[in-house]
Write a protein that holds these residues in place. Sequence first.
Motif, PDB file in Angstrom:
ATOM      1  N   GLN A 121      52.779  48.868 -45.914  1.00 40.98           N
ATOM      2  CA  GLN A 121      51.310  48.898 -45.915  1.00 40.98           C
ATOM      3  C   GLN A 121      50.730  47.538 -46.294  1.00 40.98           C
ATOM      4  O   GLN A 121      49.784  47.058 -45.655  1.00 40.98           O
TER       5      GLN A 121
ATOM      6  N   ASP B 109      50.975  45.035 -43.463  1.00 37.40           N
ATOM      7  CA  ASP B 109      50.019  45.302 -42.387  1.00 37.40           C
ATOM      8  C   ASP B 109      48.580  45.037 -42.832  1.00 37.40           C
ATOM      9  O   ASP B 109      47.748  44.614 -42.037  1.00 37.40           O
ATOM     10  N   ARG B 110      48.300  45.282 -44.097  1.00 43.26           N
ATOM     11  CA  ARG B 110      46.916  45.225 -44.602  1.00 43.26           C
ATOM     12  C   ARG B 110      46.427  43.797 -44.842  1.00 43.26           C
ATOM     13  O   ARG B 110      45.255  43.477 -44.625  1.00 43.26           O
TER      14      ARG B 110
ATOM     15  N   GLN C 237      54.045  36.918 -34.491  1.00 40.30           N
ATOM     16  CA  GLN C 237      52.776  36.213 -34.592  1.00 40.30           C
ATOM     17  C   GLN C 237      52.950  34.694 -34.618  1.00 40.30           C
ATOM     18  O   GLN C 237      51.989  33.961 -34.348  1.00 40.30           O
TER      19      GLN C 237
ATOM     20  N   ALA D 211      45.935  39.477 -40.747  1.00 39.45           N
ATOM     21  CA  ALA D 211      46.308  40.861 -41.017  1.00 39.45           C
ATOM     22  C   ALA D 211      46.204  41.686 -39.748  1.00 39.45           C
ATOM     23  O   ALA D 211      45.260  41.534 -38.962  1.00 39.45           O
ATOM     24  N   ALA D 212      47.177  42.553 -39.533  1.00 41.64           N
ATOM     25  CA  ALA D 212      47.178  43.389 -38.328  1.00 41.64           C
ATOM     26  C   ALA D 212      46.317  44.624 -38.499  1.00 41.64           C
ATOM     27  O   ALA D 212      45.773  45.157 -37.524  1.00 41.64           O
ATOM     28  N   ALA D 213      46.177  45.121 -39.722  1.00 39.10           N
ATOM     29  CA  ALA D 213      45.386  46.331 -39.990  1.00 39.10           C
ATOM     30  C   ALA D 213      44.541  46.089 -41.236  1.00 39.10           C
ATOM     31  O   ALA D 213      44.802  46.680 -42.296  1.00 39.10           O
TER      32      ALA D 213
ATOM     33  N   ASP E 169      41.764  47.085 -42.258  1.00 37.78           N
ATOM     34  CA  ASP E 169      41.021  48.222 -42.800  1.00 37.78           C
ATOM     35  C   ASP E 169      41.938  49.289 -43.395  1.00 37.78           C
ATOM     36  O   ASP E 169      41.453  50.338 -43.852  1.00 37.78           O
ATOM     37  N   LEU E 170      43.224  49.052 -43.369  1.00 43.33           N
ATOM     38  CA  LEU E 170      44.171  50.029 -43.898  1.00 43.33           C
ATOM     39  C   LEU E 170      43.996  50.175 -45.406  1.00 43.33           C
ATOM     40  O   LEU E 170      43.893  49.191 -46.131  1.00 43.33           O
TER      41      LEU E 170
ATOM     42  N   ASP F 234      49.375  46.807 -35.417  1.00 39.50           N
ATOM     43  CA  ASP F 234      48.803  47.267 -36.677  1.00 39.50           C
ATOM     44  C   ASP F 234      49.716  48.215 -37.452  1.00 39.50           C
ATOM     45  O   ASP F 234      49.388  48.629 -38.567  1.00 39.50           O
ATOM     46  N   LYS F 235      50.891  48.536 -36.871  1.00 38.30           N
ATOM     47  CA  LYS F 235      51.863  49.367 -37.592  1.00 38.30           C
ATOM     48  C   LYS F 235      53.238  48.696 -37.662  1.00 38.30           C
ATOM     49  O   LYS F 235      54.187  49.297 -38.152  1.00 38.30           O
ATOM     50  N   ARG F 236      53.317  47.471 -37.172  1.00 37.08           N
ATOM     51  CA  ARG F 236      54.618  46.822 -37.033  1.00 37.08           C
ATOM     52  C   ARG F 236      55.336  46.682 -38.379  1.00 37.08           C
ATOM     53  O   ARG F 236      56.531  46.973 -38.496  1.00 37.08           O
TER      54      ARG F 236
END
Length: 625
Positions: A76, A79-80, A137, A202-204, A206-207, A365-367
Motif C-alpha cells: 500500500q 502504491d500510495r 517507471q 505515486a501510482a495510487a 488516493d489510496l 495503481d496496484k503493481r
Amino acid sequence: MEDKSQFRLLSERRFLPFFLTQFAGAFNDNLFKNALLLIVTYSAAGLLGMPLNVVTNLAAMLFILPFFLFSGIAGQVADRYEKSSVIRWIKLAEVVIMALAALALWYSWYEVLLLLLFLTGIQSAFFGPVKYAILPQVVKDQELVGGNGLVETGTFIAILLGTLVAGVMMKWPQGQQLVAMAVALLALAGLVSALLIPRAPAAAPDLKVSLHPLRETWKLMAIARENHRVFLGILAISWFWFLGTAYLTQFPNFAKSALLGDETVVTLLLAIFIIGVAAGSIACERLSGHRIELGIVPIGSLGLSLFGVDLYLNMPEQPIPSDWWMILTDAYYRQVAIDLLAIGIFGGLFIVPLYAFVQRETVPDKRARVIAALNVFNSLFMVASALLGILMLGLFGLSIPEFFLVLAVMNLVVSAFVYQQVPEFALRFVIWVLSHTIYRVRHYDLERIPEEGPALLVCNHVSYVDALVIAGAVRRPVRFVMDYQIFSIPLIGSFFRLAKTIPIGPKSKVPDIYEAAFDRIDDELAAGNVVCIFPEGKLTRDGDINTFKSGVDMILQRRPVPVVPMALQGLWGSFFSNRGGPAFRHLPKRFWSKVHLRAGDPVPPEQASMATLEQQVRELRGDQL
C-alpha cells in the motif's frame, strides 16, 4: 534498440542510483545474516538457553516472518506515495538498524542481534514491493527485460559477495568489529545512492493505507488473483525460489557427503550456481530481442529439469576427498560443476521474463501490492522448500542427489500445469524456436500497431507459418483467422486452438463456421484485442498476392476499427510454402533464412476499402517474395 546493450542503463541516472541502492541493500542483508549465523554457530552456542539448531531456525524465521506480517502494508505504501521518497525512508531506516547492529556486533550483544535481524526483515519487506514497482517507471518498455536482468544479476552477485565476505571477515581477528563497520558503511552507501534516484510519481495517490498487518496480507492474495495470468506468473516465480532455496540449502551437505569436499567446495558450488543465474539473467535481453518474451520461460524450465537429471546421473559412484581445484579439473567432478552452472543459467532465463511479465501485466495503481503478494508467496514457497527437504532427506531417507532428481521431476510437472493454464507460454515457446532456428525474422515499423484498443491486421498469405512469424514479432497477443480445415490436423489443430485462433470456411460449404467466425472476430475486437486476417483467403501458389476478398469490409461494417496493412517478405520458397508444389511435399532447402515483416500506417476504418488495403500491402511487400 537491438544494437544497444542493457549495460548502458548503468551509465544513466534514471537507473544507476536505483541499481546501486538495491545492490548495497542485498549485499548488506546477506553480510549481516551470514555473519549472525556464523556467530550463532561458532561463538554463541546456547544463546537464550536454546540448542544450536533451534537458534539457527529461529534466526531464519525472524527474517522471513516480516514478509507475512508487513507485506500488505508495504504494498500500500509503495502504491500510495512517490516511490523515490519511499526508498529513501526505507534506506534511512536501514542506516538506523545497521548502526544498532554495529554496536551489537562490537559489544557482542547477541540477543539484540536477533531482534535487529527481525527489524532487517521488516525493512526488506518494505523495500521489495517498491523495488520492482519502480522499475517500469524508470525504464522504457523495451528496456524492462534488460532492467530486470540487471537487477536479478546484481541481487544474486550481492548474495554471493555477502556470503563470502561474511565468511572471510569472521575468520579474521576482530571479525565481528570488521562486520560491524562494514554493515554500517554499506547502509550509508545505500542511503547516499537512494538520494540520487529520480522521482517516480505515486501510482495510487488516493489510496487509504490500512495498518492491519494480517488483514492486509490476506487482501494481497485477492489482489494477486484478479488477473489469472499474472497470478500464475507469481506462482511460477515463487516456484523458482522454491527450487533455488532447495539447492542453496543443501550445498553444504551436498559438498560434504556426496563429493567429500572441504569448505572450499561449498564456496565454489555456491559461486558457480549464482554466477549461472547472473549469466542467464543477463542473456535474457539478447535472447528476447529487447522485449518481454515468454517463449524463453519454457526453455528455462526444460533446462532446469534436464540438467537436474544430468546432475544426478553424473554423480561419482565412489567419491574421493576433494577441494575446489579438483572440482574444476577432475572430469567427473567438473561435470557436476557444469550441471550446476547450467541449472543457474536456465534459472535466470526462467525468472527474468516472468518478473517483467508480472510488472507489465499488472495495472500501475496496484503493481506494488501485487509485488508485495509475490513476496509473500516467495516466502511461503521457501518455507515449503525447507519442509520438503526435511521430509525427503529425513523421513524418506533420500540422498541429496536423489532429492535433486525429485526436484527436477517436480519441475516438469509444475511447468506443464502452468503452461496448460496459460497457453501463451507454450505458444510463445514454439514461435521463439521457429524464429531463432529456421528463420531470422526482422521486423520494421511495428510500433504503428496501436498499443491499446482494437485493431485489425491484414497481411499477404505466403506460407503455413505466416501466423507464427507475425505472432512472434507483434508485441500484443494476436487472434488469427485461419482456414477451418487446419484444425483437423493432429497436433497442429490443437496448437492453434490453444492460441485462440478463429476458424473460418466458405459460406457455401460451412455456413455455420462462416457466421461464427465473424461473430468471434467482432467479440475479440469488442474486447479490445488485435485480430489478423489474410484477405486473400488462401496461400499464394505463384508467389504473387491474390485478390483480396470482401471479409475486411464485413468486419468493419460491424465494428469500425483501425486497420494496419502488413507484408511478409522472404517466405516464398520455404518448406512451408507452395513453391515447387504443395507445401510439406519437398525437402527443406533453406535454414536460417531472412524473413522480413513490414507494417504500414494505420488506416481509418472509413478509408479501409478492400482495394486500398490490397494496394498498400503490395507496396509494402515490393518485389521481394
